[in-house]
Design an enzyme around this catalytic site. Structure first.
Site, PDB file in Angstrom:
ATOM      1  N   GLU A  57     -22.381  69.401  90.561  1.00  0.00           N
ATOM      2  CA  GLU A  57     -23.558  68.619  90.968  1.00  0.00           C
ATOM      3  C   GLU A  57     -23.962  69.135  92.337  1.00  0.00           C
ATOM      4  OE1 GLU A  57     -25.178  66.568  89.159  1.00  0.00           O
ATOM      5  OE2 GLU A  57     -23.763  66.494  87.486  1.00  0.00           O
ATOM      6  N   CYS A  83     -28.907  64.699  97.862  1.00  0.00           N
ATOM      7  CA  CYS A  83     -29.155  65.834  96.960  1.00  0.00           C
ATOM      8  C   CYS A  83     -30.574  65.813  96.403  1.00  0.00           C
ATOM      9  CB  CYS A  83     -28.184  65.807  95.778  1.00  0.00           C
ATOM     10  SG  CYS A  83     -26.471  65.621  96.254  1.00  0.00           S
ATOM     11  N   GLU A 109     -32.312  74.523 100.582  1.00  0.00           N
ATOM     12  CA  GLU A 109     -32.101  73.080 100.602  1.00  0.00           C
ATOM     13  C   GLU A 109     -31.987  72.620 102.056  1.00  0.00           C
ATOM     14  OE1 GLU A 109     -28.363  71.762  98.968  1.00  0.00           O
ATOM     15  OE2 GLU A 109     -29.183  69.779  98.574  1.00  0.00           O
TER      16      GLU A 109
END
Lengths: 470, 470, 470, 470
Positions: free
Chosen positions: B247, B281, B375
């Site tokens: 994940e 996330c 990210e």
């Protein structure tokens, strides 16, 4: 003139009760067949019971293979079957061809489902009492099925009963409508050529007494009926211990939102309203249009209705033809006249020539008028405006029926509201309520019916779950 | 100063490798614990293997009852747990409270799923070869699970690994992030009080060597990792024969259609972009606004971002606080500066005080800038206009990541397009991509991960199907 | 003497029609309550309809939470509820305690199911006609439910109707048996304390006229009845358009194979035959023993039956107590006498003292005797030998009923045959037919009923599928 | 001599790297084809990517229709295909015919599954956070698939990769085994005649470098490999971010209980052990017989093995023929010799003539011998006695592999134990572990593989779930 034997317990026979089949367009008898009386029905029941166990234990691949063979044979001669259907039902060839195609698809779906009957696994150790055990559920056929099919889709709506029964492993005795017995007798000829055990299928036009026996005889374990609400609900009362599935009618509504693209929407509304002269359970009978586009919708809708080509069903360019008989045609025009007297405005149609009723559009109607309150089952549609979406939902729901509804909109929130609020079996977004495919669940709430068809769902009704704990 | 023992094979112990836990807001050590080395890991593995069979054969009601007890104990002291979490993670209390609540829910969902492991039935008579046989499928635990949890949701993302493992019947060794080990050590204390077999759960902060062993040791049958893409994909390579669930992160996009109600949309975008300083996330990193409402959206978005209350995470009226450490804070402001030099316009924020980074909004950016391409995992968001919806979809897809995306629209056709075309694990209509509930399938495509969490889905990965034909 | 108000549309009231509740053991009135007449029923129906929409749109978490609260409250005072139940039903405390526990579990299962109502996705592109469309199915509550519960499990069999109704979002009016109204009135007090909308549940003992109205009134959309076959099937006739679920009785069979371990099997047979004086729908009434072990089985079975402790239900060491009233007790001993005259051999029991009937075992019986052919619903069981397993299956099937059957065997092939051939709703391998857990599908075929209970299955009957195509 | 073009991106081509195809029986080259190098692979990849979107958005009916057409064409010329397969694989015609038949079935199953991709509905209102929302899950194709097929079922094991890929909407590049490329090139000719977009399927025998690129190239989103464990697990390491499905081998066990009917069991054991010279992933390599029947089983088993007709695969009465090449044949006889030296007793066989190895049965073996410890993949089987059933289970589990196991028993308790305890992907009761149908889940645990095939399961691995919340 062609004669069709009836299919009784695996044999093609003729009885002494003759039945003439009339083409509703020219009102001429074009074929003969027979009606089954109590004696024939008794034979059919006994032979069905003889093969009940063979049917119940037939392996999946064999049931699949029989149904596939039937589909292939029907597809091979689909033009012939379409013409037969068009003739007995007075249904325009374009729709008759499409019905045969769908019957092929219904058989193929059943062929797949026959091997996919659901089993269920249950953990039993939810409490210490079930520790060390587990449970499995399988489904077993209920036994002999009585099926009563209507005249309006004489082939595919019968197949929607016969194919699931055979897939489930139930013998079935089918009573077609007396006005349209030939399409299913032709189907019986196909079934007879396959490995289907003789007796597992009978196709019997019946007199009233035998028809009643389908409802009352306790040897039938399930009665599946497609037809009018009055008849259907009466049957439920008299059915004794057997299960009952009812696919009845309605007065389906369409909601047109103001953001709808009329080019896309119009042909769907026209087809929904007038295909096969509105003799369709999910015929679009009531259209509600958002006020800002009401006038433009109505004008164009009337114009397109007027352009429909009326005529001989056997011609491929006929859009709309006759109703099934003069009584029904007269009933429809009577309702229109009555509505007119009560203040409705007839924008087109209203006329009748023998069995042929013109495409008829009314506005200025109210909910007490028969054209709104009852199931018209004819080429008549009312169009009314609405201001707020919730009102349109209420107007659709203000009915004793609830089969399907069409909602034209591009709004997610309207879509969600429609799904939550419309009291129907199916909400069709951006299409007419008349939309159906043969594997989707289909059936009504309120007075429109009990249970669901759509092969897989029909099969489940024809089976009983049996849990094994071990 | 509080000391927390680590939880090794059913015992609370201290090792000779001390680990200090720092509050990222004031940068002060406020508690101590230890790291596990190879010796401790070995003990944990052996004790886990000792109870593997006991776990695998534990009846459903007992697994359910253990998980329910854990949920109840966590709920009872939820304020205490929230404060601990806020302190170690620098997470504002309002979000810490909500995380504890969600961890309770995750445990409760697992408690239900533990009794609902799916079984499957298969008809085998599809061909004559299978006639007379049938098949049933049940799922069995894979065995020992290695779980590596991140710092950003130190409790709930760990529970998303531990609870499914216990529900599935797998012993599990959990490595929390070294910066935030306390929340899960507190959870271990709770688990220790239940009937869970000792050894079935270990919670071990680790040094690098032990951490690596979680990846490479073949006694682990599944590795489940939540963390950064770089680390995750490297683990996949080294994992040997074990199953791997990853994940990872993303640079989630939001699409704002011109028909969107800004009053509803704005708070969701603010939360999506800045909650927990964007260290989420599914943090909303890239917002695409339909041209006609671009200016009005942007003005208001900047205004609301400026109004966020920055400060001490332990205060309940703090909206946003610090990042996890100064390195990360510096990285984020460096990226912003770099983007600015490359032509981006900084509409607010960009400043940093130690670990605290201001809410930062950029426009005039391009896809090569790190603030878009990588990210960010910080409180920075870019906002750009689009003209056609298909372009907005392409802009969201123009990324190496694909976790979730938010689409604000009331259009059914846009909803359908978004579902069909967005290359992500989850499409969230009319909410931020940050939306998640604990029982929904959650996980990414492309470089955002492998496999799905969301209790039921995590459980399935932790089990192997075993068919029985008989 | 305690008085219990009845629960009418959200209010506890007393009517002018008093109802005395008798302890069947000492035949003394120990509490009073009232019967509802038409006026009270009308109030209950109207208030139920007032909250119909609120119930239908209540979010899952809230329905779950109400049902959980009810479970917790019942569990908290379970001893009190067990004593009340034991007193009104004459049920030994050991069984009363277990029933309350099961009712708690039934509520908890419903609490979980309330959030797990199944939705279905359908690909519509099976033919070009459906290309670009897809379909989703959700289930919506049917509306007002009429529930009629029996005396024998006055709490749990009522909860099997009330809990699914509330989980499905249907208001429900419950009629408990007139002999055992208190357990459900006590449950009503619990429900009243929760957030359940007032009016969503009524618990009304009724006079005959009101009871009939539950069947005939069209405002009820579903009737769920547990009771005797005669009454149930008559109701189906008069139910009009509403759906009907019938959980009726049977004369369940057990098959004992010669390889059975009698130590394990014996207590299960004893409980199956004599628990609550056989007043159980799945009471083991007919036992078929493989010839080689017939004598040894019978001897031991008789011996253990004689050892049962008969007495006051309120004592915890009582195994078996009274029947519900003297009429029923007399009926049972009359059947035994009649069988004896027709040639049956009474191996033990046959005696009666007021409402108490001794555990009675017969052999040498035939299928025409009432003790075999009808539902005994008393502590009487027949035991007969068989030579071949297929004969045993036929003997079990030679009945108008088909609820559950028990089969003791370690043979896979016998297990498969039993599952394929036994015409029942449930085949219980290596346990008595009396085995049931509250989440398994439960219900009969043939004259034993229509539909299935077991929370999830009951919920599905209380909902209608609604497909949306878009 | 026939030449077969390879199928590259929708075109049949020949490369400058010739590949000769040898009949393993007479060791003669009987056909030629080519190997693809990097240039050809690049073309195949690019053309596959060009049609990726077309494949992903192709409606179900069209995918179904393409797969059905392929099945029909293969069935029509099944004798021709069987002979080709027999020739390149040295597989006896009786098995070659059966493999073609199964490939037809695999395609037909895929044709059905293509329209039945599962969707899932989730209630989101489990907590107030999700109130008013709901979620639906659909599955979307992963993209380009790399498929590597083995020599032993050159057609059907390749179809088990190609058919699911096309059903899922993924383009696929297939590398057949270099020894048996023709069956799939013949399949490519069939696919080329359908409406399948050109480029969606390539069939390319490859040199080592290109083969490696299938594993490492990141444009492939999934690698599905059937072959040897060593090669498979090495691939997993080098596969980068792509998903990996491994169908590897094993040393499958059979347990024979003393109550087993040897007449039924014997032919299944013989086929399980010696069909296609044991070159089958689920070949029965280790047989455990309950002590009381060990001698009688063994005697008869040896006798029947000796009666097998060895010879030319092209003859229809040949039971067993050659191994794929001399190296493998030599390896098998070497293992047997080694076992013999270590104390094993060779009851029959052990001899070799070129590629032909005799049916070989050993006893007195131990678990360290290669014939037990490794995958024999040849016509050799060991037979050993056991005393207690739990020991037999342990003996089967005492292996690094775990694909399938066969258990002959009529005992329910043994069946339950076997299902609970055997560490394998499939437990086959009363049949050899070699039993497989093409729609059942198939695959191994431990070192036997990762993931499952069996059309529906393979499809799921080739798709990603995408949830939509709205």
């Amino acid at each position: 003139m062609d004669h069709y034997d009836i299919y009784c317990g695996g044999k093609f026979i003729t009885t002494n009760e003759a039945l003439e089949v009339i083409n509703p367009y020219d009102q001429q008898v074009f074929a003969t067949t027979s009606r089954a009386g109590s004696a024939e029905l008794e034979v059919a029941i006994e032979r069905a019971q003889n093969v009940e166990e063979e049917m119940a234990t037939m392996p999946g691949w064999k049931r699949t293979s029989i149904l596939r063979e039937m589909a292939a044979a029907l597809e091979k001669d689909s033009q012939w079957h379409a013409r037969l259907l068009a003739q007995e039902a007075g249904k325009p060839m374009v729709h008759a061809v499409s019905e045969v195609k769908r019957a092929v698809q219904t058989l193929r779906v059943a062929a797949e489902e026959a091997r996919r009957l659901p089993g269920e696994h249950l953990s039993m150790d939810w409490t210490p009492a079930g520790e060390g055990k587990e449970a499995w559920v399988k489904h077993f056929p209920v036994g002999l099925v009585a099926a009563i099919a209507p005249f309006n889709f004489p082939l595919n709506l019968a197949v929607h009963k016969v194919a699931p029964a055979l897939a489930a492993g139930c013998p079935v005795i089918l009573k077609p409508a007396s006005s349209t017995p030939l399409s299913t007798l032709a189907l019986a000829r196909i079934a007879h050529q396959t490995a289907l055990p003789k007796g597992a299928l009978s196709v019997l036009p019946m007199n009233r007494q035998s028809g009643n026996q389908l409802v009352t005889d306790q040897r039938f374990k399930l009665l599946t009926f497609t037809g009018s609400p009055e008849v259907g609900w009466e049957m439920k009362k008299n059915a004794g211990k057997k299960k009952v599935v009812l696919e009845l009618g309605g007065n389906a509504g369409i909601i047109i939102s103001k953001d709808t693209d009329l080019d896309t929407c119009m042909p769907k509304c026209i087809t929904g309203a007038f295909a096969y002269s509105g003799q369709v359970c999910i015929h679009a009978q009531r259209i509600f249009v958002e006020a800002p586009v009401f006038d433009v919708f109505l004008e164009r809708f009337v114009e397109e209705a007027k352009n429909l080509a009326l005529g001989d069903p056997m011609k491929t360019d006929t859009d709309m033809s006759v109703m099934i008989d003069e009584n029904n045609a007269r009933r429809v025009t009577d309702w229109v006249s009555e509505a007119k007297q009560q203040g409705a405005k007839v924008l087109c149609g209203g006329g009748r020539y023998k069995t042929m009723v013109e495409p008829t559009i009314l506005t200025n109607t109210n909910n007490q008028m028969k054209v709104n309150a009852l199931e018209a089952f004819g080429p008549v549609v009312t169009v009314e405006p609405f201001s707020h979406f919730y009102q349109a939902l209420e107007m659709v729901n203000d009915s004793r029926y609830g089969l399907q509804a069409g909602v034209f909109t591009n709004s997610i929130s309207r879509m969600k509201q429609a799904w939550e609020k419309l009291e129907v079996g199916g909400v069709i977004i951006n299409d007419a309520p008349t939309f159906r495919t043969d594997h989707m669940p289909y059936g009504g709430v309120k007075e429109s019916g009990l249970g669901r068809e759509g092969v897989k769902y029909a099969i489940m009704d024809m089976m009983e779950p049996r849990v094994m704990v071990f």
